[in-house]
Design a protein around this motif. Structure first.
Motif: not given
Length: 262
Positions: A247-251
């Protein structure tokens, strides 16, 4: 990042196992302490195909296949690979809902995807009907209606567990129609749909018996920044974190993870 950190919670582990209604049970990794943001079940929102991150201009009537930018993963329980989503090993192309309907059989596991959203998982029934967890309810809907611009694919082999026969998959799904909120023991659409297909209690919230030896490792393959490995004590928690990353595309919490890079 400050506001994000305020929402971080430690993983909450239940020690109480539950029975499996179906009766079926069944590299060097650097490990860090993993966290996740609380995530309510995603909504199948109203997007056009051009909003969903696909790589070519097209209308919903086009057949595909199409490509979408996604984070890739592999996951392990101890040393056994239980989940794989790697473009080098499989076809990650997606199709319009109309085309997908021509490819499905009853009991198939379907994934609707779009960029920077958690995927939505459903069990295909027949005649355009799917059964899924949506907005705190197990419901039957039209695939064409709920897709809303998302394209999808069949993901029967995403998890490496032995599937149940199609009639038992459909029995699992249809037998829970109408359940709401407090009656539901799955935290998202993926956990419910995967439980229907594989019958493993690990997909249920609090359904896993923990042991000191058992751990789940999620390897997140990030383009340009290597492979990051997170550790979890339950399959449910690992799924929640993976979906949050989708959902965020990143950690977002990499700075909190010790030894996170292979």
């Amino acid at each position: 990042m400050g506001n994000q950190l305020d929402r971080i919670t430690h993983l909450n582990y239940s020690e109480l196992p539950t029975g499996d209604p179906s009766g079926l049970e069944k590299d060097e990794l650097r490990v860090g302490v993993a966290y996740f943001f609380s995530d309510e079940e995603e909504e199948v929102d109203d997007r056009t195909p051009s909003d969903c991150g696909f790589t070519k201009d097209h209308s919903p009537a086009e057949e595909g296949p199409f490509s979408v930018s996604e984070v890739e993963y592999s996951a392990f329980c101890s040393q056994e690979c239980i989940f794989s989503k790697l473009r080098e090993n499989e076809d990650l192309n997606v199709y319009s809902a109309k085309t997908l309907l021509t490819m499905c059989k009853p009991g198939d596991l379907l994934e609707l995807v779009a960029t920077a959203q958690a995927p939505h998982w459903v069990i295909y029934q027949r005649d355009d009907q799917v059964i899924h967890l949506h907005k705190g309810e197990i419901r039957r809907d039209s695939l064409l209606e709920i897709s809303n611009g998302r394209h999808g694919r069949i993901v029967n082999n995403r998890y490496r567990f032995r599937p149940l026969p199609p009639d038992l998959v459909m029995q699992n799904a249809s037998g829970h129609l109408g359940l709401r909120s407090e009656e539901i023991c799955w935290t998202n659409s993926e956990s419910f749909a995967a439980w229907c297909r594989f019958g493993k209690r690990e997909f249920k919230g609090g359904g896993e018996a923990h042991s000191a030896e058992q751990q789940y490792f999620l390897k997140v393959h990030l383009s340009g920044s290597g492979v990051h490995t997170l550790v979890f004590r339950s399959l449910e928690d690992m799924i929640r974190e993976r979906r949050r990353v989708d959902a965020s595309g990143i950690l977002k919490e990499l700075s909190l993870v010790t030894g996170d890079k292979d």
